[in-house]
Design a protein around this motif. Structure first.
Motif, PDB file in Angstrom:
ATOM      1  N   GLU A   2       0.839  -1.196   0.000  1.00 24.03           N
ATOM      2  CA  GLU A   2       0.000   0.000   0.000  1.00 24.03           C
ATOM      3  C   GLU A   2       0.877   1.251   0.000  1.00 24.03           C
ATOM      4  O   GLU A   2       2.077   1.173   0.254  1.00 24.03           O
ATOM      5  CB  GLU A   2      -0.925  -0.015   1.214  1.00 24.03           C
ATOM      6  CG  GLU A   2      -1.903  -1.175   1.215  1.00 24.03           C
ATOM      7  CD  GLU A   2      -2.809  -1.212  -0.014  1.00 24.03           C
ATOM      8  OE1 GLU A   2      -3.236  -0.134  -0.487  1.00 24.03           O
ATOM      9  OE2 GLU A   2      -3.071  -2.307  -0.523  1.00 24.03           O
ATOM     10  N   SER A  40      -2.794   6.699  -1.589  1.00 24.91           N
ATOM     11  CA  SER A  40      -2.190   6.569  -2.917  1.00 24.91           C
ATOM     12  C   SER A  40      -1.281   7.761  -3.190  1.00 24.91           C
ATOM     13  O   SER A  40      -1.402   8.810  -2.574  1.00 24.91           O
ATOM     14  CB  SER A  40      -3.255   6.462  -4.017  1.00 24.91           C
ATOM     15  OG  SER A  40      -3.938   7.667  -4.185  1.00 24.91           O
ATOM     16  N   ALA A  68      -1.380   0.527  -9.748  1.00 26.38           N
ATOM     17  CA  ALA A  68      -2.287  -0.509  -9.233  1.00 26.38           C
ATOM     18  C   ALA A  68      -2.800  -0.139  -7.844  1.00 26.38           C
ATOM     19  O   ALA A  68      -3.978  -0.355  -7.533  1.00 26.38           O
ATOM     20  CB  ALA A  68      -1.585  -1.870  -9.206  1.00 26.38           C
ATOM     21  N   GLU A  71      -5.437   2.475  -8.366  1.00 28.08           N
ATOM     22  CA  GLU A  71      -6.655   1.876  -8.931  1.00 28.08           C
ATOM     23  C   GLU A  71      -7.453   1.143  -7.855  1.00 28.08           C
ATOM     24  O   GLU A  71      -8.672   1.276  -7.785  1.00 28.08           O
ATOM     25  CB  GLU A  71      -6.300   0.926 -10.076  1.00 28.08           C
ATOM     26  CG  GLU A  71      -7.495   0.246 -10.703  1.00 28.08           C
ATOM     27  CD  GLU A  71      -8.436   1.194 -11.432  1.00 28.08           C
ATOM     28  OE1 GLU A  71      -9.566   0.773 -11.740  1.00 28.08           O
ATOM     29  OE2 GLU A  71      -8.061   2.337 -11.704  1.00 28.08           O
ATOM     30  N   ARG A  72      -6.759   0.377  -7.002  1.00 29.75           N
ATOM     31  CA  ARG A  72      -7.459  -0.318  -5.903  1.00 29.75           C
ATOM     32  C   ARG A  72      -8.144   0.686  -4.985  1.00 29.75           C
ATOM     33  O   ARG A  72      -9.279   0.494  -4.567  1.00 29.75           O
ATOM     34  CB  ARG A  72      -6.489  -1.181  -5.096  1.00 29.75           C
ATOM     35  CG  ARG A  72      -6.162  -2.499  -5.752  1.00 29.75           C
ATOM     36  CD  ARG A  72      -5.485  -3.459  -4.795  1.00 29.75           C
ATOM     37  NE  ARG A  72      -4.335  -2.910  -4.102  1.00 29.75           N
ATOM     38  CZ  ARG A  72      -3.091  -2.931  -4.569  1.00 29.75           C
ATOM     39  NH1 ARG A  72      -2.830  -3.474  -5.743  1.00 29.75           N
ATOM     40  NH2 ARG A  72      -2.106  -2.427  -3.861  1.00 29.75           N
ATOM     41  N   ARG A  73      -7.449   1.782  -4.685  1.00 30.34           N
ATOM     42  CA  ARG A  73      -8.019   2.810  -3.813  1.00 30.34           C
ATOM     43  C   ARG A  73      -9.242   3.431  -4.467  1.00 30.34           C
ATOM     44  O   ARG A  73     -10.263   3.645  -3.840  1.00 30.34           O
ATOM     45  CB  ARG A  73      -6.990   3.880  -3.503  1.00 30.34           C
ATOM     46  CG  ARG A  73      -7.527   4.946  -2.583  1.00 30.34           C
ATOM     47  CD  ARG A  73      -6.586   6.152  -2.537  1.00 30.34           C
ATOM     48  NE  ARG A  73      -7.251   7.277  -1.954  1.00 30.34           N
ATOM     49  CZ  ARG A  73      -8.057   8.102  -2.588  1.00 30.34           C
ATOM     50  NH1 ARG A  73      -8.309   7.929  -3.866  1.00 30.34           N
ATOM     51  NH2 ARG A  73      -8.623   9.116  -1.977  1.00 30.34           N
ATOM     52  N   ALA A  76     -12.135   0.970  -4.377  1.00 30.75           N
ATOM     53  CA  ALA A  76     -12.637   0.839  -3.010  1.00 30.75           C
ATOM     54  C   ALA A  76     -13.481   2.045  -2.622  1.00 30.75           C
ATOM     55  O   ALA A  76     -14.506   1.914  -1.949  1.00 30.75           O
ATOM     56  CB  ALA A  76     -11.479   0.660  -2.036  1.00 30.75           C
ATOM     57  N   SER A  81     -14.446  -3.760  -5.913  1.00 29.33           N
ATOM     58  CA  SER A  81     -13.187  -4.421  -5.604  1.00 29.33           C
ATOM     59  C   SER A  81     -12.695  -5.129  -6.850  1.00 29.33           C
ATOM     60  O   SER A  81     -13.430  -5.283  -7.809  1.00 29.33           O
ATOM     61  CB  SER A  81     -13.367  -5.429  -4.466  1.00 29.33           C
ATOM     62  OG  SER A  81     -14.264  -6.450  -4.860  1.00 29.33           O
ATOM     63  N   THR A  82     -11.440  -5.537  -6.809  1.00 26.69           N
ATOM     64  CA  THR A  82     -10.913  -6.322  -7.920  1.00 26.69           C
ATOM     65  C   THR A  82     -10.775  -7.755  -7.465  1.00 26.69           C
ATOM     66  O   THR A  82     -10.221  -8.045  -6.424  1.00 26.69           O
ATOM     67  CB  THR A  82      -9.542  -5.798  -8.401  1.00 26.69           C
ATOM     68  OG1 THR A  82      -8.660  -5.775  -7.291  1.00 26.69           O
ATOM     69  CG2 THR A  82      -9.656  -4.414  -8.987  1.00 26.69           C
ATOM     70  N   ILE A  87     -12.834  -6.517 -12.195  1.00 26.28           N
ATOM     71  CA  ILE A  87     -13.691  -5.735 -11.307  1.00 26.28           C
ATOM     72  C   ILE A  87     -14.938  -6.522 -10.955  1.00 26.28           C
ATOM     73  O   ILE A  87     -15.551  -7.149 -11.809  1.00 26.28           O
ATOM     74  CB  ILE A  87     -14.079  -4.402 -11.981  1.00 26.28           C
ATOM     75  CG1 ILE A  87     -12.820  -3.578 -12.244  1.00 26.28           C
ATOM     76  CG2 ILE A  87     -15.079  -3.633 -11.145  1.00 26.28           C
ATOM     77  CD1 ILE A  87     -13.078  -2.328 -13.039  1.00 26.28           C
TER      78      ILE A  87
END
Length: 103
Positions: A2, A40, A68, A71-73, A76, A81-82, A87
Protein backbone atom coordinates in the motif's frame (compact mmCIF):
# COMPACT_ATOMS: atom_id res chain seq x y z
CA UNK A 1 1.86 -3.19 -0.88
CA UNK A 2 0.00 0.00 0.00
CA UNK A 3 1.04 3.65 -0.33
CA UNK A 4 1.91 3.92 3.37
CA UNK A 5 4.18 0.87 3.08
CA UNK A 6 5.85 2.30 -0.03
CA UNK A 7 6.59 5.55 1.81
CA UNK A 8 7.94 3.76 4.88
CA UNK A 9 10.02 1.41 2.71
CA UNK A 10 11.61 4.44 1.04
CA UNK A 11 12.64 5.94 4.38
CA UNK A 12 9.53 7.72 5.56
CA UNK A 13 7.92 11.04 4.66
CA UNK A 14 10.84 13.41 5.28
CA UNK A 15 13.40 11.16 3.59
CA UNK A 16 11.18 10.58 0.55
CA UNK A 17 10.48 14.31 0.24
CA UNK A 18 14.26 14.96 0.14
CA UNK A 19 14.77 12.11 -2.34
CA UNK A 20 12.10 13.63 -4.60
CA UNK A 21 13.77 17.04 -4.47
CA UNK A 22 10.93 18.73 -2.63
CA UNK A 23 11.83 21.83 -0.62
CA UNK A 24 13.16 20.96 2.82
CA UNK A 25 10.80 21.40 5.69
CA UNK A 26 7.67 20.21 7.35
CA UNK A 27 5.39 21.18 4.45
CA UNK A 28 7.02 18.69 2.06
CA UNK A 29 7.00 15.89 4.64
CA UNK A 30 3.36 16.77 5.38
CA UNK A 31 2.55 16.38 1.69
CA UNK A 32 4.05 12.88 1.69
CA UNK A 33 2.18 12.01 4.91
CA UNK A 34 -1.04 13.15 3.23
CA UNK A 35 -0.36 10.67 0.42
CA UNK A 36 0.00 7.91 3.01
CA UNK A 37 -3.19 8.98 4.75
CA UNK A 38 -5.08 9.19 1.44
CA UNK A 39 -3.76 5.77 0.44
CA UNK A 40 -2.19 6.57 -2.92
CA UNK A 41 0.57 8.56 -4.52
CA UNK A 42 -0.58 11.19 -7.03
CA UNK A 43 -0.07 10.24 -10.66
CA UNK A 44 2.23 13.17 -11.35
CA UNK A 45 4.65 11.85 -8.69
CA UNK A 46 4.60 8.13 -9.61
CA UNK A 47 7.57 8.29 -12.02
CA UNK A 48 9.69 10.22 -9.51
CA UNK A 49 8.82 7.81 -6.68
CA UNK A 50 9.62 4.88 -8.99
CA UNK A 51 13.03 6.39 -9.81
CA UNK A 52 13.70 7.02 -6.11
CA UNK A 53 12.86 3.39 -5.37
CA UNK A 54 15.19 2.18 -8.13
CA UNK A 55 18.02 4.30 -6.68
CA UNK A 56 17.41 2.63 -3.33
CA UNK A 57 17.52 -0.85 -4.86
CA UNK A 58 13.75 -1.43 -4.66
CA UNK A 59 12.79 -2.23 -8.29
CA UNK A 60 9.50 -3.80 -7.19
CA UNK A 61 8.26 -0.29 -6.42
CA UNK A 62 7.60 0.90 -9.96
CA UNK A 63 5.03 2.97 -11.83
CA UNK A 64 2.86 -0.06 -12.62
CA UNK A 65 2.71 -1.03 -8.96
CA UNK A 66 1.95 2.54 -7.86
CA UNK A 67 -0.80 2.78 -10.49
CA UNK A 68 -2.29 -0.51 -9.23
CA UNK A 69 -2.37 0.89 -5.69
CA UNK A 70 -4.18 3.99 -6.95
CA UNK A 71 -6.66 1.88 -8.93
CA UNK A 72 -7.46 -0.32 -5.90
CA UNK A 73 -8.02 2.81 -3.81
CA UNK A 74 -10.26 4.32 -6.48
CA UNK A 75 -12.35 1.16 -6.77
CA UNK A 76 -12.64 0.84 -3.01
CA UNK A 77 -13.83 4.44 -2.75
CA UNK A 78 -16.64 3.55 -5.14
CA UNK A 79 -17.52 0.38 -3.25
CA UNK A 80 -16.02 -1.93 -5.86
CA UNK A 81 -13.19 -4.42 -5.60
CA UNK A 82 -10.91 -6.32 -7.92
CA UNK A 83 -11.19 -10.07 -7.96
CA UNK A 84 -9.10 -12.59 -9.84
CA UNK A 85 -11.21 -11.98 -12.92
CA UNK A 86 -11.20 -8.19 -12.74
CA UNK A 87 -13.69 -5.73 -11.31
CA UNK A 88 -16.51 -7.17 -9.24
CA UNK A 89 -19.71 -5.59 -7.98
CA UNK A 90 -20.15 -4.53 -4.38
CA UNK A 91 -21.49 -7.12 -1.95
CA UNK A 92 -25.27 -7.50 -2.04
CA UNK A 93 -25.61 -6.06 1.45
CA UNK A 94 -24.42 -2.71 0.12
CA UNK A 95 -27.01 -2.52 -2.65
CA UNK A 96 -30.41 -0.97 -2.17
CA UNK A 97 -33.39 -3.25 -2.38
CA UNK A 98 -35.27 -3.06 -5.65
CA UNK A 99 -38.60 -1.29 -5.56
CA UNK A 100 -41.53 -3.61 -4.99
CA UNK A 101 -44.20 -3.36 -7.67
CA UNK A 102 -47.47 -1.92 -6.48
CA UNK A 103 -50.78 -3.61 -7.25
Amino acid sequence: MEARTVILTLGGAAALARELGMPAGEKAAGTIRAWAHRGSIPGEWMAAVSRAAARQGRPEINEAMLAAIAERRSLAARGLSTGSSGITAPPLGRLQRPCEPTA
